[in-house]
Design a protein around this motif. Structure first.
Motif, PDB file in Angstrom:
ATOM      1  N   ASN B 174      44.841  79.317  73.373  1.00 48.18           N
ATOM      2  CA  ASN B 174      45.033  80.366  72.947  1.00 48.18           C
ATOM      3  C   ASN B 174      44.819  80.241  71.619  1.00 48.18           C
ATOM      4  O   ASN B 174      46.104  80.549  70.968  1.00 48.18           O
ATOM      5  N   MET B 183      41.933  82.615  75.991  1.00 47.11           N
ATOM      6  CA  MET B 183      42.588  82.985  77.009  1.00 47.11           C
ATOM      7  C   MET B 183      43.420  83.971  77.367  1.00 47.11           C
ATOM      8  O   MET B 183      44.460  84.434  77.009  1.00 47.11           O
ATOM      9  N   SER B 185      45.959  86.601  79.406  1.00 44.40           N
ATOM     10  CA  SER B 185      46.985  86.270  79.640  1.00 44.40           C
ATOM     11  C   SER B 185      47.125  86.367  81.532  1.00 44.40           C
ATOM     12  O   SER B 185      47.920  85.901  81.570  1.00 44.40           O
ATOM     13  N   LYS B 196      50.870  90.485  80.722  1.00 46.62           N
ATOM     14  CA  LYS B 196      50.704  90.309  78.933  1.00 46.62           C
ATOM     15  C   LYS B 196      51.048  89.325  78.071  1.00 46.62           C
ATOM     16  O   LYS B 196      52.022  88.653  78.635  1.00 46.62           O
ATOM     17  N   TYR B 197      50.350  88.839  77.686  1.00 45.59           N
ATOM     18  CA  TYR B 197      50.080  87.785  76.574  1.00 45.59           C
ATOM     19  C   TYR B 197      51.885  88.277  75.997  1.00 45.59           C
ATOM     20  O   TYR B 197      52.172  88.707  74.927  1.00 45.59           O
ATOM     21  N   LYS B 198      52.598  86.572  75.998  1.00 48.00           N
ATOM     22  CA  LYS B 198      54.045  87.002  75.678  1.00 48.00           C
ATOM     23  C   LYS B 198      54.489  85.527  74.413  1.00 48.00           C
ATOM     24  O   LYS B 198      55.520  85.575  74.135  1.00 48.00           O
ATOM     25  N   GLY B 199      53.399  84.751  74.227  1.00 40.67           N
ATOM     26  CA  GLY B 199      53.931  84.027  73.212  1.00 40.67           C
ATOM     27  C   GLY B 199      55.220  83.136  73.539  1.00 40.67           C
ATOM     28  O   GLY B 199      54.918  82.976  74.223  1.00 40.67           O
ATOM     29  N   GLU B 200      55.412  82.769  72.268  1.00 35.30           N
ATOM     30  CA  GLU B 200      56.554  81.835  72.685  1.00 35.30           C
ATOM     31  C   GLU B 200      58.060  82.506  72.856  1.00 35.30           C
ATOM     32  O   GLU B 200      59.473  82.215  72.269  1.00 35.30           O
ATOM     33  N   THR B 201      57.218  83.595  73.062  1.00 41.74           N
ATOM     34  CA  THR B 201      58.967  85.082  73.281  1.00 41.74           C
ATOM     35  C   THR B 201      59.155  84.338  75.366  1.00 41.74           C
ATOM     36  O   THR B 201      60.509  84.721  74.932  1.00 41.74           O
TER      37      THR B 201
END
Lengths: 611, 335, 253
Positions: B174, B183, B185, B196-201
């Motif tokens: 990613n 990759m 989500s 949906k992509y949330k990253g480090e949240t």
């Protein structure tokens, strides 16, 4: 085929600023601060204008690095650099206000390099008596345009990006609108406005070797000229002494004067530091005459005089040209600029990071180890739209101008660093001028739909032809013609250029662009040919008339400055029959207090004479 | 079966697992890729069509260079370390030799003296392996003191800003490399999910606690430095055993030094010593902060190098002690 | 001089295809020069953005052989004349035509960031900042807004989270303001909630492609994440501020 004017997308503003470089942004910010509904037309994307290319710094007598500096010394330097052809009032306003305008930028978030005690640091530059250029490494222009941009977007300015202005529209004598097109779609657009501030920059693209990008085609000068404004001092086009010359594809890209300000020296193929042989009489008293003295100056000895590499740009450019002509040029026909042997690598990388980067990436030269190869490149137009020194308004009511597209401020030669301060001061003043003008308007203004139709028709013509002249080829031809209107000129060459431009005109009427109007560089190029040809013609015609050598204008057939030309400016205007009218214009007698400063000696100024 | 045989067998197993792991990883990636290609034929309705000749999907790219090289070697390299560390920690034996203590086992909280190559009882902070611990200890796990302490350094490395780069790239793909399709989500929930992509949240919000693991890591530098120091006395008996030096002591002294270069170049450290302030000038405190911040910055610019060197060295230190303890290597020393 | 083959994407927002061009390449040329040559000789209407041609304005961002690059700073001698060079517009932004994208989204993001608010100047109107204080900020201010970092950032490029993340360019813009010694505005809450600092997973592709060599991630985004952690995710700091403010109020009463 006729169109209804109402079908064209239309915006209403109090004032439209054409051009979004430093001058345009500063003007727009001021207009907005004066509560005017402000529109800004931006030929490229916001923040890409040529101000970002400015490297060295903004000249302002802040007095941080040498406290003997004040506006009077700055004014005197500017007049002497401009060979006393500058408009007195403009040079005065510039020198007086530059420092405040630079400080104001700091308030808006600009981060200039600092002195040891934490104030804005100042760097020495050609023609400036003291270190005077507030700078941020060698990317001062970027710092300034980004500061203005980031400040400006919060001021409620309407920014129209990738929009090209084509024509100014008038209601009788007064400015009432701007006609242009969106680059992205090719659709036309109309701006109804009470005033226009022109800040479109120069016209470097008329020449082949230039530091200017595709945008600098003299649009603003042409629009103002067509609208009835005058162009002044057009014969003075500044060649920056140090542009890159190798490899060919980067020829003309600027090498900042900051390299010499930081101690860089020019050498010929024999390794001689030749600038000591070229100090003009006028500057002898202020210029070092030996490498030892120059070195002392570099080491910070304030009693030493400045090295000859920091003479004005016209002098250095001609010196390089002369060395090349006499067979002592560098490998690819220029001079060597050496900073590697003068400063340690860390210092060079810190003070000149983008030069280091630029040579490393584009020429595979490590400037901390090797010498650069440099030669003159067309850099700046001293000439441009004539404005009133007080209000920045042209002879056309409602049309203002500031920045490089204006003439008069710099006279026959501009000092490095004076353009960044110029655009701040005059951008600000033109905003104030526009406010003053608008507040005195008594009746609503209208747009003549026939004018719009004519402009639209002319603009689509290249696309509607079945075939014709290739705009790229035409551009090449113009650039070849301008080889006769280069750094060194002759009467015969200039006449040849004027004749050739006349011959080119019919081709312009048959220019052809392939494809649609949507983001079509060929069409865009076709439309910028007329401005370029008008500027080229104005330069050539003015240069033919001025029978002397002064500042950036060098005539082989009339060497040296001639007294009789010392109080004459040349003005160009569009005659009623559409031909170009060139007039010699006798300068006003300078105000006594300014003349006193300009002609005084330094000791008096440093002693702080009060006039 | 003697120790040498055991070692050879272990090495073979690790190699097989590593190579096999690598191959299976590659196969999984390839499969996932083709799966995603199939998914593309049924795009979700709100997917913006790709223009400019770009292909969407996992590991799609126009890049022509060997972009997969870096994620592959870093991915496999770290995998090797993890496997070795787990294996070594799993042993519960041969972590002590003479005066050398394997860094995987430091600090020794409890010691099970029955086991071969265990630390002497006086080196255990709390003495013998207690009975209550035996009762809750999983039956198939050897009584290895490593399990009690490995979580500390592991947490530091797992939340490290450099390791995050490498494992988000190599393991989470990613993205696997720059301008290479990341990759999706919704890969787990299928193409029609609106995950949906949330990253480090969201799930990875814990990464924000990196600074606390840094405090732990600083403690470990102290502990391991002490171990290095003790290794200079025969039998690890401070001032009682004969003073001397061996190859093992040198290895164990270099170990905390390398760990320090990694730990003090940590982004959180750089922030805590000065980066959090806007001004470095004026007061004496500010000047101290500035000099600390500059040093941390110097190390921080070499954080990746320090991370790998210190990690490899820790593994190597354990390996050396283990080999000495098993009698495979003869430590050269002054005793 | 040698002949090179270029595969250039031509099209607009609705459709397009790769078109192959063969052209001469001279010594010292960069990709932008070649595109200009193709434009003037073979494809007069091929759209591309450029201005300064010296890596200073950041207009000519595009993808060359799949890598986000400035065309003016990509030297042709890094490619062999055997290989086909693919040139595409940036992927993250909608295509307008050929190699030109609509990057207006970026200008919208910039407006989200609260502007610079300086502390008051000295009585003489001047400000004092030392060079070591501004060094950090000046690094971020080198940004030429080419948006290659925005293009390569997978949060925007692949995951299309333009709704929650402003991208690396505006993270360092915020960093430049936050670390400015004179600035008094508090943007920490905004950095987490509106700018989306948590969406960055620090894979550092932005840093890798930055033509100005700004260490976007390590010097810009990570320090911001740490400042956000100070405010929101550090129970120790949270507790100490609570206790100290409690003590202060008690003492006042």
């Amino acid at each position: 085929m006729s169109i209804d004017i109402n079908e064209i997308e239309t915006f209403d503003h109090d004032v439209v600023v054409i051009g979004a470089g430093g001058a345009g942004l500063r003007a727009a910010i001021e207009c907005s601060a004066q509560s005017l509904n402000t529109g800004m037309i931006c030929k490229s994307l916001l923040g890409k204008a040529h101000t970002v290319m400015a490297e060295g710094g903004a000249a302002a007598s802040l007095g941080h690095t040498d406290d003997r500096d004040n506006w009077k010394v700055h004014f005197r330097d500017t007049m002497r650099g401009g060979k006393f052809l500058n408009q007195w009032r403009m040079a005065e306003l510039h020198a007086r206000h530059a420092a405040d305008r630079v400080r104001e930028l700091e308030e808006w978030g600009a981060v200039f390099d600092r002195t040891a005690d934490g104030y804005i640091n100042q760097r020495p530059f050609g023609g400036h008596r003291y270190p005077r250029l507030a700078h941020t490494g060698d990317r001062t222009g970027l710092e300034m345009i980004r500061t203005l941009q980031d400040h400006g977007i919060h001021q409620g300015i309407h920014i129209h990006q990738e929009c090209t202005a084509l024509k100014l529209l008038k209601d009788d004598a007064r400015i009432s609108g701007v006609f242009g097109y969106w680059r992205e779609t090719g659709r036309f657009v109309l701006f109804r406005t009470k005033a226009v501030i022109m800040s479109t920059g120069g016209a470097g693209k008329c020449w082949r070797v230039t530091s200017n990008s595709w945008e600098y085609t003299g649009d603003g000068m042409e629009m103002a000229y067509m609208a009835g404004a005058e162009l002044i001092d057009m014969e003075f086009a500044q060649f920056h002494p140090t542009g890159m010359i190798w490899p060919l594809s980067v020829r003309g890209i600027l090498v900042t004067e900051g390299v010499r300000g930081e101690g860089g020296v020019l050498q010929n193929s024999d390794g001689d530091r030749f600038m000591f042989n070229y100090t003009p009489e006028r500057f002898k008293e202020e210029t070092a005459d030996s490498p030892e003295e120059a070195q002392k100056w570099l080491d910070g000895d304030t009693s030493a005089r400045r090295p000859p590499e920091l003479l004005t740009r016209d002098v250095v450019a001609k010196a390089i040209l002369n060395e090349v002509e006499e067979g002592r040029g560098s490998e690819h026909g220029g001079a060597y600029l050496d900073i590697a042997s003068r400063r340690d690598p860390d210092y060079i990388k810190r003070k000149l990071p983008s030069m280091y980067h630029q040579f490393k990436e584009l020429a595979e030269v490590d400037i901390t180890k090797e010498r650069m190869e440099v030669g003159p490149t067309l850099h700046y137009m001293m000439g441009g739209i004539a404005v009133d020194g007080e209000t920045q308004m042209t002879s056309v009511p409602g049309l203002f101008a500031c920045g490089e597209c204006t003439g008069g401020m710099h006279g026959a030669n501009r000092l490095g660093g004076n353009s960044l301060s110029d655009l701040l001061v005059f951008g600000w003043l033109s905003g104030l001028g526009a406010k003053e003008y608008i507040s005195q308007l008594t009746r609503p203004l209208s747009i003549d739909s026939d004018d719009v139709e004519l402009a639209r028709h002319a603009a689509v013509a290249p696309l509607n032809r079945e075939g014709g002249e290739n705009p790229y080829v035409l551009h090449e031809e113009l650039q070849s013609i301008m080889n006769d209107v280069n750094i060194v000129r002759t009467g015969a060459g200039l006449q040849r250029a004027i004749d050739a431009i006349e011959e080119l005109k019919p081709k312009l009427d048959n220019i052809y662009a392939v494809g649609s109007s949507q983001y079509n560089p060929g069409w865009n190029q076709a439309l910028s040919m007329r401005p370029m040809m008008i500027v080229a013609e104005a330069v050539a015609r003015s240069a033919l008339i001025r029978e002397e050598s002064r500042g950036a204008h060098t005539r082989l057939d009339f060497e040296g400055e001639r007294e009789e030309w010392g109080n004459i400016n040349i003005v160009v205007r569009n005659a009623e029959d559409g031909s170009m009218e060139v007039e010699q214009f006798t300068r006003d007698v300078p105000p006594e207090h300014l003349a006193e400063i300009a002609y005084s000696n330094l000791d008096d100024l440093e002693g702080g004479i009060h006039v | 079966m003697d120790n040498a045989q055991l070692f050879v067998i272990t090495v073979v197993i690790i190699t097989l697992i590593t190579v096999g792991g690598g191959i299976s990883l590659a196969i999984v990636l390839y499969k996932a890729n083709s799966l995603m290609n199939k998914m593309k034929s049924v795009p979700a309705p709100d997917v913006i069509p790709e223009h400019g000749g770009h292909e969407a999907g996992l590991m799609e790219t126009t890049r022509t260079d060997r972009w997969w090289f870096e994620p592959t070697w870093t991915g496999l390299g770290f995998l090797c370390f993890v496997i070795y560390a787990n294996w070594a920690g799993f042993q519960g034996e041969h972590y002590w030799h003479g005066s050398y203590l394997s860094p995987f086992y430091s600090p020794v909280l409890f010691v099970d003296t029955v086991r071969v190559g265990a630390a002497p009882i006086e080196h255990a902070w709390f003495g013998l392996w207690p009975d209550w611990l035996r009762t809750i200890w999983p039956p198939f796990f050897p009584t290895s003191p490593a399990w009690l302490i490995l979580a500390g350094p592991l947490a530091f490395r797992l939340t490290c800003y450099y390791y995050r780069k490498f494992y988000y790239r190599a393991y989470f793909l990613n993205p696997a490399a720059c301008a290479v399709g990341a990759m999706p989500s919704n890969i787990l929930l299928g193409p029609n999910s609106d995950q949906k992509y949330k990253g480090e949240t969201a799930l990875f919000l814990f990464q924000n606690l990196h600074r606390f693991t840094w405090y732990l890591a600083v403690v470990y530098i102290g502990l391991l430095s002490w171990d290095g120091f003790l290794s200079l006395w025969e039998g690890g008996k401070l001032f009682k055993g004969e003073f001397g030096i061996g190859v093992g002591s040198i290895i164990l002294i270099i170990n905390p030094l390398l760990l320090a270069t990694y730990t003090f170049g940590c982004h959180s450290c750089r922030h805590l010593v000065g980066g959090r302030k806007n001004s470095f000038s004026g007061s004496i405190g500010a000047r101290i902060r500035f000099s600390l911040w500059k040093k941390a910055t110097w190390l921080n610019q070499r954080h990746m190098l320090c991370a790998w060197m210190s990690m490899i060295w820790v593994g190597f230190s354990d390996f050396y002690v283990r080999m000495c303890s098993m009698g495979i290597i003869n430590d050269i020393n002054t005793w | 001089m040698s002949k090179h083959t270029f595969r250039i994407w031509r099209g607009d927002s609705s459709s397009g295809e790769f078109v192959t061009y063969r052209t001469e390449v001279d010594e010292g040329m960069v990709v932008l020069d070649v595109l200009h040559r193709i434009q003037s000789e073979q494809a007069g209407d091929m759209a591309l953005r450029w201005n300064c041609k010296a890596g200073k304005c950041g207009s000519c961002g595009m993808e060359v052989n799949g890598k986000p690059r400035l065309a003016c700073m990509t030297r042709m001698n890094t490619y062999s004349d055997q290989e086909v060079i693919t040139v595409q517009p940036m992927r993250t932004f909608p295509v307008i035509k050929d190699l030109v994208c609509d990057v207006s989204w970026n200008y919208e993001q910039n407006k989200k960031i609260n502007p610079f608010r300086p502390s008051s100047a000295q009585s003489d109107g001047r400000y004092i900042m030392s060079q070591e204080d501004v060094d950090r900020v000046q690094e971020f201010r080198k940004c030429i807004e080419c948006y290659l970092c925005q293009d390569v950032c997978h949060v925007l490029r692949d995951h299309k989270r333009q709704d929650v993340f402003v991208g690396p360019r505006f993270m360092i813009r915020a960093a430049g303001l936050e670390m400015h010694p004179l600035d008094t505005e508090d943007r920490i809450g905004m950095i987490r909630d509106e700018l989306g600092s948590g969406y960055c997973n620090i894979t550092r592709c932005c840093t890798d492609v930055c033509p100005e060599n700004i260490t976007i991630t390590d010097n810009g985004i990570i320090p911001l994440k740490e400042r956000v952690a100070d405010r929101y995710y550090d129970p120790v700091i949270w507790l100490t501020t609570k206790i100290s403010s409690a003590i202060k109020t008690t003492l006042k009463n």
